[in-house]
Design a protein around this motif. Sequence first.
Motif, PDB file in Angstrom:
ATOM      1  N   ASP A 180       0.836  -1.286   0.060  1.00  0.00           N
ATOM      2  CA  ASP A 180      -0.113   0.028   0.000  1.00  0.00           C
ATOM      3  C   ASP A 180       0.970   1.102  -0.030  1.00  0.00           C
ATOM      4  OD1 ASP A 180      -1.995   1.965   0.434  1.00  0.00           O
ATOM      5  OD2 ASP A 180      -2.247   1.598   2.703  1.00  0.00           O
ATOM      6  N   THR A 182      -0.283   4.030  -0.635  1.00  0.00           N
ATOM      7  CA  THR A 182      -0.867   5.075   0.086  1.00  0.00           C
ATOM      8  C   THR A 182      -0.609   5.395   1.565  1.00  0.00           C
ATOM      9  OG1 THR A 182      -3.175   4.113   0.480  1.00  0.00           O
ATOM     10  CG2 THR A 182      -2.634   4.999  -1.892  1.00  0.00           C
ATOM     11  N   HIS A 217      -2.356   5.658  -5.829  1.00  0.00           N
ATOM     12  CA  HIS A 217      -3.725   5.199  -5.869  1.00  0.00           C
ATOM     13  C   HIS A 217      -4.211   4.258  -7.225  1.00  0.00           C
ATOM     14  CE1 HIS A 217      -3.812   8.510  -2.945  1.00  0.00           C
ATOM     15  NE2 HIS A 217      -4.974   7.867  -2.314  1.00  0.00           N
ATOM     16  N   SER A 222      -0.759   0.155  -4.812  1.00  0.00           N
ATOM     17  CA  SER A 222      -1.401  -0.051  -3.610  1.00  0.00           C
ATOM     18  C   SER A 222      -2.214  -1.380  -3.823  1.00  0.00           C
ATOM     19  CB  SER A 222      -2.151   1.165  -3.242  1.00  0.00           C
ATOM     20  OG  SER A 222      -1.385   1.958  -3.094  1.00  0.00           O
ATOM     21  N   VAL A 225      -5.525  -2.021  -1.311  1.00  0.00           N
ATOM     22  CA  VAL A 225      -6.743  -1.509  -1.255  1.00  0.00           C
ATOM     23  C   VAL A 225      -7.171  -1.523  -2.616  1.00  0.00           C
ATOM     24  CG1 VAL A 225      -5.907  -0.170   1.004  1.00  0.00           C
ATOM     25  CG2 VAL A 225      -5.367   0.572  -1.378  1.00  0.00           C
ATOM     26  N   ASP A 248      -1.078  -3.815   6.039  1.00  0.00           N
ATOM     27  CA  ASP A 248      -0.820  -4.084   4.247  1.00  0.00           C
ATOM     28  C   ASP A 248      -1.255  -5.565   4.357  1.00  0.00           C
ATOM     29  OD1 ASP A 248       0.290  -1.645   4.543  1.00  0.00           O
ATOM     30  OD2 ASP A 248       1.568  -2.160   2.653  1.00  0.00           O
ATOM     31  N   ARG A 251      -5.313  -6.197   5.210  1.00  0.00           N
ATOM     32  CA  ARG A 251      -6.319  -6.069   4.069  1.00  0.00           C
ATOM     33  C   ARG A 251      -6.089  -6.489   2.890  1.00  0.00           C
ATOM     34  NH1 ARG A 251      -4.767   0.254   3.795  1.00  0.00           N
ATOM     35  NH2 ARG A 251      -2.705  -0.452   4.116  1.00  0.00           N
TER      36      ARG A 251
END
Length: 311
Positions: A180, A182, A217, A222, A225, A248, A251
Amino acid sequence: MSKEQRAQVNAMLRQPRPDGPQSVEAMRAGFKAMMAQMAVPDGLRTARTTLGDRPALSVEPGDETRPGTRIGTILYFHGGGWVFGSPETALSLTGNLVARTGFRAYSLDYRLAPEHPFPAAIEDALSAYRALLDSGEDPSTIAFAGDSAGGGLSVTTCLAARDAGLPMPAAIVAFSPGLDATRTGESMDTKAGVDPFFTREGLGHTGAMYLAGADPHQPMLSPAVLADLTGFPPMLLQAGTNEVLLDDSTRMAARARAAAVDVILDITADVPHVFQAFAGALDEADQALDRAALFLTQHVHLPDTAATSAR
């Protein structure tokens, strides 16, 4: 478990470091020196080779295999924030997987930032996988594995392979993967100070080198997500509770589960980022590597050698 072992590892990782951002050269030298302290199993056979357009380190079990015998292959991606590290710095991890599975491994020397920012590493990893397939290897005999940034590459290379119309490998093993860019996981804040290795500022320093202005993004930066994991192979995600990148993995596991992907989320208490590198000095590291080896041997398909040789 050994509280004393964990305390020793924590103390090692908390040794004083220079204040402020370090140069790329200093980071690379410091990481190389730290990883040189990690134990590598005896008896391995290593050789420099080429895979795709990049150098790689071949790592094989010490026991000779009969000519024509088919064994599993681990395509390994080293850690180092996409800025430092090499197949040699990851040899304790690669070597332990090889020793425990009897598979061979190719540890890829992919291009590093800031000289070669995103998506150079993914391009190199995809090229390496394509080279294995072009050489005649069945994807069911190949697993991706990696640690930290390399753990992230094990996932994003699968995304790139799927986008390119290539078959999926048999499995993914990721040690404390970076998934990720972000940096929106809650553990980035809840584990601040608990993590003896990373800070948000430090990750931002190396992350900016890899991003080189790219928008984080997007799925290739990432995946925890944003990625669509439909059709992914079985995944094993291992992490420790003492790391800012913990979420990380949590998720990514949730995202894999939602996409009907077989996934094991393997969290070990009170251990740091890529604790598996401390095999031989930390009981939890050896136990986690044993679980990773079991996962690989369960999912990597090995053709019947007797039937193959009889044809």
